[in-house]
Design an enzyme around this catalytic site. Structure first.
Site, PDB file in Angstrom:
ATOM      1  CB  THR A  58       5.210   0.144  -2.445  1.00 15.94           C
ATOM      2  OG1 THR A  58       6.047  -0.323  -1.389  1.00 15.94           O
ATOM      3  CG2 THR A  58       5.977   0.117  -3.749  1.00 15.94           C
ATOM      4  NE  ARG A  97      -0.306   4.676   8.444  1.00 16.37           N
ATOM      5  CZ  ARG A  97      -0.411   3.384   8.751  1.00 16.37           C
ATOM      6  NH1 ARG A  97      -0.813   3.041   9.960  1.00 16.37           N
ATOM      7  NH2 ARG A  97      -0.124   2.459   7.878  1.00 16.37           N
ATOM      8  CG  PHE A 150      -3.294  -2.916   9.025  1.00 11.81           C
ATOM      9  CD1 PHE A 150      -2.160  -3.581   8.591  1.00 11.81           C
ATOM     10  CD2 PHE A 150      -3.333  -2.498  10.342  1.00 11.81           C
ATOM     11  CE1 PHE A 150      -1.089  -3.833   9.438  1.00 11.81           C
ATOM     12  CE2 PHE A 150      -2.267  -2.747  11.203  1.00 11.81           C
ATOM     13  CZ  PHE A 150      -1.152  -3.411  10.755  1.00 11.81           C
ATOM     14  CB  ALA A 206      -4.593   0.845  10.747  1.00 10.77           C
ATOM     15  CD1 TRP A 242       8.913  -3.016  -4.253  1.00 14.33           C
ATOM     16  CD2 TRP A 242       9.653  -4.239  -5.977  1.00 14.33           C
ATOM     17  NE1 TRP A 242       9.970  -3.784  -3.799  1.00 14.33           N
ATOM     18  CE2 TRP A 242      10.437  -4.537  -4.839  1.00 14.33           C
ATOM     19  CE3 TRP A 242       9.932  -4.894  -7.182  1.00 14.33           C
ATOM     20  CZ2 TRP A 242      11.487  -5.471  -4.876  1.00 14.33           C
ATOM     21  CZ3 TRP A 242      10.981  -5.817  -7.217  1.00 14.33           C
ATOM     22  CH2 TRP A 242      11.741  -6.092  -6.069  1.00 14.33           C
ATOM     23  CE  LYS A 253       4.579  -2.347   7.505  1.00 12.95           C
ATOM     24  NZ  LYS A 253       3.541  -1.351   7.806  1.00 12.95           N
ATOM     25  CG  PHE A 292       4.196 -10.167  -6.889  1.00  9.59           C
ATOM     26  CD1 PHE A 292       5.251 -10.561  -6.060  1.00  9.59           C
ATOM     27  CD2 PHE A 292       3.273  -9.255  -6.390  1.00  9.59           C
ATOM     28  CE1 PHE A 292       5.372 -10.066  -4.779  1.00  9.59           C
ATOM     29  CE2 PHE A 292       3.395  -8.757  -5.105  1.00  9.59           C
ATOM     30  CZ  PHE A 292       4.438  -9.159  -4.290  1.00  9.59           C
ATOM     31  CE  LYS A 302      -2.528   0.210   3.583  1.00  8.13           C
ATOM     32  NZ  LYS A 302      -1.406   0.733   4.346  1.00  8.13           N
TER      33      LYS A 302
END
Length: 555
Positions: free
Chosen positions: A73, A94, A301, A273, A409, A105, A381, A71
């Site tokens: 990214t 954030r 999230f 979140a 990405w 993470k 991907f 998200k």
């Protein structure tokens, strides 16, 4: 492919004054924190407050899985793509917490070639905002215990002090502690505990305040506990409000940094979140909307958590609403929602994809319930097949949502141009924004609407403890405010194991916490914890720094 931190370290950053000038910020608007970070002065607001707002794009996602969604990214890459298309764009994001950074993470400033830099600074101490929150929160805790030690003039019930302490790290051993041990000189013994800093009510206050004086008023309204007769006691009654506010004199100013491609990014505040309301500060978003023509922001999230609270809490307090919503998904994550294990995700399994698509469908429906146009960003991907991507596209279009493949990405802003084109088309549509509930409804009514409309639950149950807390909140007049749901991020339900789009389940509210200063009631469901723990192999164990100061293993 280089790691995220290697890509970030190779970036040729521009002086922050040059980045600021892209959206009309002048040197006098900035307080520099080195060459590449700055805070935006509050005086800058006076210069632009009467300008019309730019367009606001909210970036959210399906329920997260170990397969990854991307998200932040996507948010960063979309802002870069909009800049490439000639828009005066900015992002409002954030600040990452160091708890998950050193836990599971790793870093949280985007990924690949869609990152915010300086990445290491953002993920670690940044400009000290979280330290200010931690210090102010714990100052209030110290004042409370000192008040009790010095005679307890307010007749506080030491068994009902609701204000804990906080730390911006994952440390399960601090969830439940006893303080004041060692004899009379060392305080009054009582049970308490620690939450993670991002779960602090002061974090929510920082993110929901309009200005410093609004923040001062909210800090004074914090309920820290109850007297032995049952009266709620505010922080203001302890004479602490002024000292608490001065600790935020710099933290309240939004931070300005840049993407790898030089797009301005406001990063400010970072409530979790799944525990808190999961959005960056109102001030940062409002600054961005005045200085930029189009702003990409995010909510933590999945859309059942961050987006719902962005729309029902942040928008309500800020008087704003998005013009479009981007929902991030991956084919891999949808197959995991359809029942595949992480090891099986590279194989084509249309049955699993069709089943998992129900999760994305629910989030699209939810965005539409708020009256907002939805655009699905399929984060690409290498293992995705044309059959899988075509299926997702057809399903999304059938639900009335545009869909685009996002390759930010690997390609940065160039890989987000197809998404940017779809988003710009969505911005031309007329939004009919509406809240899911009226804040003046009862707490059970508000929670019930969120559970049924957003989660798809059959109903809500309150434990005996939560029922008792509900009755007290109603008796004290604290029930006519928004509700902040604390729930697992992994499922639409309150059971992390129920993936996809579960049906027939009920939500159990086990605790209600008052956040009177922030202006909402927190409803804790399932086994959600406000102080996380470290995993068996914390990310911290893979991090290091070289003699010349080069960081490795951050992400």
């Amino acid at each position: 492919m280089k790691s995220d931190v290697e890509i970030a370290q190779a970036a040729k950053m521009k002086p922050i004054e040059e980045i600021a000038s892209k959206i009309g910020l002048v040197p006098d608007d900035l307080e520099l924190y080195g060459k590449y970070k700055a805070k935006v002065t509050l005086d800058a607001w006076q210069r632009v407050k009467d300008r019309p707002n730019g367009k606001l794009i909210l970036c959210t996602a399906i329920n997260p899985t170990p397969a990854g969604e991307g998200k932040t990214t996507t948010s960063v890459g979309l802002a870069d793509a909009l800049s490439r298309r000639g828009r005066k764009a900015a992002a409002a994001l954030r600040e990452p917490s160091m708890g998950p950074c050193f836990g599971m993470k790793g870093g949280a400033a985007g990924g690949g070639y869609a990152q915010v830099v300086p990445m290491e600074d953002i993920n670690l101490h940044f400009t000290g905002d979280f330290h200010a929150i931690t210090t102010a929160h714990n100052l209030l805790a110290a004042i409370i215990d000192n008040h009790i030690q010095q005679g307890n003039a307010l007749d506080l019930d030491v068994r009902r002090i609701t204000w804990k302490r906080v730390l911006d790290l994952n440390d399960r051993a601090l969830r439940h502690v006893v303080i004041g041990m060692g004899g009379k000189a060392h305080g009054v013994p009582r049970e308490t505990g620690f939450d993670i800093t991002v779960a602090s009510e002061m974090m929510a206050i920082l993110c929901l305040s309009r200005d410093l004086m609004d923040m001062k008023e909210r800090l004074g309204r914090i309920v820290i506990g109850y007297t032995r007769s049952g009266r709620a006691v505010r922080a203001d009654e302890l004479g602490a409000t002024g000292a608490l506010t001065l600790l935020f004199k710099d933290a309240i100013k939004p931070n300005l940094v840049q993407t790898l491609e030089g797009t301005p990014v406001f990063i400010h505040g970072g409530p979790f979140a799944n525990i808190a309301h999961g959005c960056n500060s109102i001030m940062a978003t409002k600054f961005a909307l005045k200085f930029a023509d189009v702003v990409v922001t995010e909510a933590g999230f999945g859309a059942d958590l961050g987006a719902e609270k962005f729309l029902d809490i942040k928008c309500r307090f800020a008087g704003i609403s998005p013009d479009a919503v981007v929902i991030v998904a991956t084919v891999r994550a949808l197959k995991m929602h359809g029942g595949l294990s992480k090891k099986e995700l590279e194989k084509v399994d249309m049955t699993a994809l069709k089943k998992g698509m129900a999760n994305l469908a629910k989030h699209i429906e939810n965005v539409q319930k708020f009256g907002l146009p939805a655009v699905v960003a399929v984060n690409a991907f290498p293992t995705d097949t044309s059959e899988e991507l075509d299926f997702v596209r057809r399903e999304c279009e059938a639900l009335g949502a545009e869909v685009a493949l996002s390759e930010v990405w690997a390609k940065g802003g160039e890989g987000g141009e197809a998404l940017a084109e779809k988003v710009e088309a969505a911005l031309q549509k007329k939004a009919d924004f509406r809240y899911i509930y009226d804040e003046k409804e009862t707490i059970p009514e508000k929670i019930g609407k969120i559970a049924r409309e957003i989660y798809g639950a059959a109903g809500v149950d309150f434990t005996k403890e939560a029922q008792r807390e509900l009755e007290e909140l109603e008796a004290l007049g604290f029930d006519k405010m928004p509700v902040c749901m604390a729930k697992t991020q992994y499922s639409l339900s309150d059971d992390a194991a129920l993936l996809g789009r579960p049906e027939g389940f009920r939500i159990t509210v086990r605790e209600l916490r008052l956040a009177a200063g922030a202006g909402f009631v927190v409803a804790l469901t399932g086994s959600i914890l406000t102080m996380p723990g470290l995993p068996k192999h914390p990310a911290a164990m893979d991090m290091d720094i070289t003699e010349d100061g080069r960081i490795t293993g951050l992400f």
